[in-house]
Design a protein around this motif. Structure first.
Motif, mmCIF file in Angstrom:
data_model
loop_
_atom_site.group_PDB
_atom_site.id
_atom_site.type_symbol
_atom_site.label_atom_id
_atom_site.label_comp_id
_atom_site.label_asym_id
_atom_site.label_seq_id
_atom_site.Cartn_x
_atom_site.Cartn_y
_atom_site.Cartn_z
ATOM 1 N N CYS A 168 4.823 1.344 -7.106
ATOM 2 C CA CYS A 168 3.390 1.659 -7.089
ATOM 3 C C CYS A 168 3.070 2.609 -5.938
ATOM 4 O O CYS A 168 3.856 2.795 -5.013
ATOM 5 C CB CYS A 168 2.568 0.384 -6.915
ATOM 6 S SG CYS A 168 2.817 -0.831 -8.223
ATOM 7 N N PHE A 169 1.879 3.170 -6.014
ATOM 8 C CA PHE A 169 1.364 4.031 -4.947
ATOM 9 C C PHE A 169 0.197 3.301 -4.281
ATOM 10 O O PHE A 169 -0.732 2.863 -4.962
ATOM 11 C CB PHE A 169 0.879 5.362 -5.526
ATOM 12 C CG PHE A 169 0.320 6.299 -4.497
ATOM 13 C CD1 PHE A 169 1.152 6.935 -3.595
ATOM 14 C CD2 PHE A 169 -1.036 6.541 -4.431
ATOM 15 C CE1 PHE A 169 0.640 7.805 -2.642
ATOM 16 C CE2 PHE A 169 -1.565 7.408 -3.479
ATOM 17 C CZ PHE A 169 -0.721 8.035 -2.581
ATOM 18 N N TRP A 170 0.257 3.172 -2.952
ATOM 19 C CA TRP A 170 -0.804 2.544 -2.171
ATOM 20 C C TRP A 170 -1.626 3.646 -1.522
ATOM 21 O O TRP A 170 -1.089 4.474 -0.776
ATOM 22 C CB TRP A 170 -0.197 1.622 -1.116
ATOM 23 C CG TRP A 170 -1.205 0.970 -0.222
ATOM 24 C CD1 TRP A 170 -1.955 -0.130 -0.489
ATOM 25 C CD2 TRP A 170 -1.561 1.370 1.111
ATOM 26 N NE1 TRP A 170 -2.758 -0.432 0.580
ATOM 27 C CE2 TRP A 170 -2.525 0.484 1.579
ATOM 28 C CE3 TRP A 170 -1.148 2.403 1.943
ATOM 29 C CZ2 TRP A 170 -3.095 0.586 2.845
ATOM 30 C CZ3 TRP A 170 -1.709 2.517 3.208
ATOM 31 C CH2 TRP A 170 -2.677 1.599 3.635
ATOM 32 N N ASP A 171 -2.919 3.669 -1.815
ATOM 33 C CA ASP A 171 -3.821 4.708 -1.327
ATOM 34 C C ASP A 171 -4.582 4.208 -0.102
ATOM 35 O O ASP A 171 -5.446 3.334 -0.219
ATOM 36 C CB ASP A 171 -4.795 5.093 -2.437
ATOM 37 C CG ASP A 171 -5.632 6.297 -2.097
ATOM 38 O OD1 ASP A 171 -5.710 6.674 -0.905
ATOM 39 O OD2 ASP A 171 -6.228 6.878 -3.018
ATOM 40 N N PRO A 172 -4.316 4.766 1.091
ATOM 41 C CA PRO A 172 -4.988 4.301 2.303
ATOM 42 C C PRO A 172 -6.475 4.645 2.346
ATOM 43 O O PRO A 172 -7.223 4.042 3.118
ATOM 44 C CB PRO A 172 -4.234 5.013 3.424
ATOM 45 C CG PRO A 172 -3.724 6.268 2.798
ATOM 46 C CD PRO A 172 -3.399 5.882 1.377
ATOM 47 N N ASP A 173 -6.921 5.577 1.520
ATOM 48 C CA ASP A 173 -8.337 5.950 1.513
ATOM 49 C C ASP A 173 -9.236 4.817 1.043
ATOM 50 O O ASP A 173 -10.433 4.818 1.312
ATOM 51 C CB ASP A 173 -8.573 7.176 0.624
ATOM 52 C CG ASP A 173 -7.930 8.434 1.191
ATOM 53 O OD1 ASP A 173 -7.650 8.476 2.408
ATOM 54 O OD2 ASP A 173 -7.688 9.371 0.407
ATOM 55 N N TYR A 174 -8.663 3.846 0.324
ATOM 56 C CA TYR A 174 -9.454 2.753 -0.230
ATOM 57 C C TYR A 174 -8.975 1.385 0.239
ATOM 58 O O TYR A 174 -9.196 0.383 -0.426
ATOM 59 C CB TYR A 174 -9.432 2.803 -1.764
ATOM 60 C CG TYR A 174 -9.948 4.107 -2.309
ATOM 61 C CD1 TYR A 174 -11.306 4.400 -2.302
ATOM 62 C CD2 TYR A 174 -9.063 5.069 -2.804
ATOM 63 C CE1 TYR A 174 -11.775 5.602 -2.785
ATOM 64 C CE2 TYR A 174 -9.530 6.274 -3.292
ATOM 65 C CZ TYR A 174 -10.890 6.539 -3.281
ATOM 66 O OH TYR A 174 -11.348 7.742 -3.756
ATOM 67 N N GLU A 175 -8.324 1.346 1.405
ATOM 68 C CA GLU A 175 -7.792 0.060 1.871
ATOM 69 C C GLU A 175 -8.900 -0.846 2.399
ATOM 70 O O GLU A 175 -10.005 -0.400 2.711
ATOM 71 C CB GLU A 175 -6.706 0.264 2.926
ATOM 72 C CG GLU A 175 -7.189 0.680 4.297
ATOM 73 C CD GLU A 175 -6.043 0.788 5.296
ATOM 74 O OE1 GLU A 175 -5.417 -0.244 5.591
ATOM 75 O OE2 GLU A 175 -5.800 1.899 5.770
ATOM 76 N N ALA A 176 -8.588 -2.126 2.508
ATOM 77 C CA ALA A 176 -9.543 -3.117 3.006
ATOM 78 C C ALA A 176 -9.905 -2.825 4.459
ATOM 79 O O ALA A 176 -9.134 -2.203 5.198
ATOM 80 C CB ALA A 176 -8.933 -4.512 2.888
ATOM 81 N N GLU A 177 -11.062 -3.279 4.859
ATOM 82 C CA GLU A 177 -11.512 -3.137 6.247
ATOM 83 C C GLU A 177 -10.673 -4.038 7.152
ATOM 84 O O GLU A 177 -10.090 -5.017 6.701
ATOM 85 C CB GLU A 177 -12.991 -3.526 6.360
ATOM 86 C CG GLU A 177 -13.924 -2.650 5.554
ATOM 87 C CD GLU A 177 -14.006 -1.223 6.067
ATOM 88 O OE1 GLU A 177 -13.955 -1.009 7.292
ATOM 89 O OE2 GLU A 177 -14.104 -0.305 5.229
ATOM 90 N N ASP A 178 -10.634 -3.715 8.446
ATOM 91 C CA ASP A 178 -9.928 -4.564 9.412
ATOM 92 C C ASP A 178 -10.426 -5.998 9.308
ATOM 93 O O ASP A 178 -11.629 -6.243 9.225
ATOM 94 C CB ASP A 178 -10.144 -4.063 10.848
ATOM 95 C CG ASP A 178 -9.329 -2.818 11.157
ATOM 96 O OD1 ASP A 178 -8.361 -2.544 10.420
ATOM 97 O OD2 ASP A 178 -9.651 -2.129 12.140
ATOM 98 N N GLY A 179 -9.497 -6.931 9.296
ATOM 99 C CA GLY A 179 -9.836 -8.342 9.221
ATOM 100 C C GLY A 179 -9.942 -8.881 7.804
ATOM 101 O O GLY A 179 -9.957 -10.087 7.605
ATOM 102 N N GLU A 180 -10.037 -8.006 6.827
ATOM 103 C CA GLU A 180 -10.082 -8.436 5.428
ATOM 104 C C GLU A 180 -8.661 -8.549 4.879
ATOM 105 O O GLU A 180 -7.744 -7.893 5.373
ATOM 106 C CB GLU A 180 -10.846 -7.422 4.563
ATOM 107 C CG GLU A 180 -12.310 -7.345 4.834
ATOM 108 C CD GLU A 180 -13.004 -6.335 3.919
ATOM 109 O OE1 GLU A 180 -14.223 -6.201 4.052
ATOM 110 O OE2 GLU A 180 -12.344 -5.678 3.099
ATOM 111 N N GLU A 181 -8.502 -9.376 3.860
ATOM 112 C CA GLU A 181 -7.212 -9.473 3.169
ATOM 113 C C GLU A 181 -6.917 -8.148 2.470
ATOM 114 O O GLU A 181 -7.842 -7.512 1.935
ATOM 115 C CB GLU A 181 -7.256 -10.590 2.124
ATOM 116 C CG GLU A 181 -7.199 -11.983 2.707
ATOM 117 C CD GLU A 181 -5.842 -12.288 3.336
ATOM 118 O OE1 GLU A 181 -4.810 -12.020 2.707
ATOM 119 O OE2 GLU A 181 -5.845 -12.793 4.476
#
Length: 154
Positions: free
Chosen positions: A115-128
């Motif tokens: 898969c490709f993980w896109d950092p532009d849409y990652e969870a906020e700090d502290g979120e799962e």
């Protein structure tokens, strides 16, 4: 035909075993063989396609570099496991990066999906870590390598 350039030094079975102990999973045989033979490097050709479910369109990216097993290198799998520890779900292994900060990851739940993980849409700090920014590329590592292509210049 796929060619890998800039590989790391040949790796020993002990490095692969150390990684498998760290991730608490067995590596798929095709990927294990790739690491043993290449230990990272840049593929030629290097471009792949995926369907971006957020933008709802087919997209493409590149494999800038496969991660190696060299523990003291920045682009090692061991270092990337630390860098992405709370950013990528634990069931995925970072195996490569693209030129724009995205990461190619492998599902370790037995599916072997790439898969490709896109950092532009990652969870906020502290979120799962979420999975809505993870896009399917291929069903396994071998299929992924065979799907790589070069962009034609016009």
């Amino acid at each position: 035909m796929l060619k890998i350039v800039g590989q790391g030094p040949k790796t020993e079975d002990s490095a692969l075993t150390t990684l498998e102990k760290k991730i608490r999973a067995q590596l798929p045989s095709e990927y294990r063989r790739f690491l043993k033979e290449n230990n990272g490097g840049k593929p030629i050709p290097d471009t792949f396609k995926f369907y971006n479910t957020i933008s709802e369109r087919e997209d493409e990216s590149d494999v800038h570099l496969f991660f190696s097993l060299e523990k003291n290198e920045y682009d090692s799998i061991f270092n990337m496991l630390e860098v992405f520890e709370n950013r990528i779900p634990k069931s995925f292994l970072p195996i490569a990066r693209d030129s724009g900060g995205g990461v190619i990851i492998m599902d370790l739940t037995g599916k072997e999906e790439i898969c490709f993980w896109d950092p532009d849409y990652e969870a906020e700090d502290g979120e799962e870590p979420r999975q809505d920014n993870i896009y399917h590329i291929s069903n396994n590592f071998s299929e992924f390598l065979h799907s790589l292509y070069e962009i034609e210049d016009f």
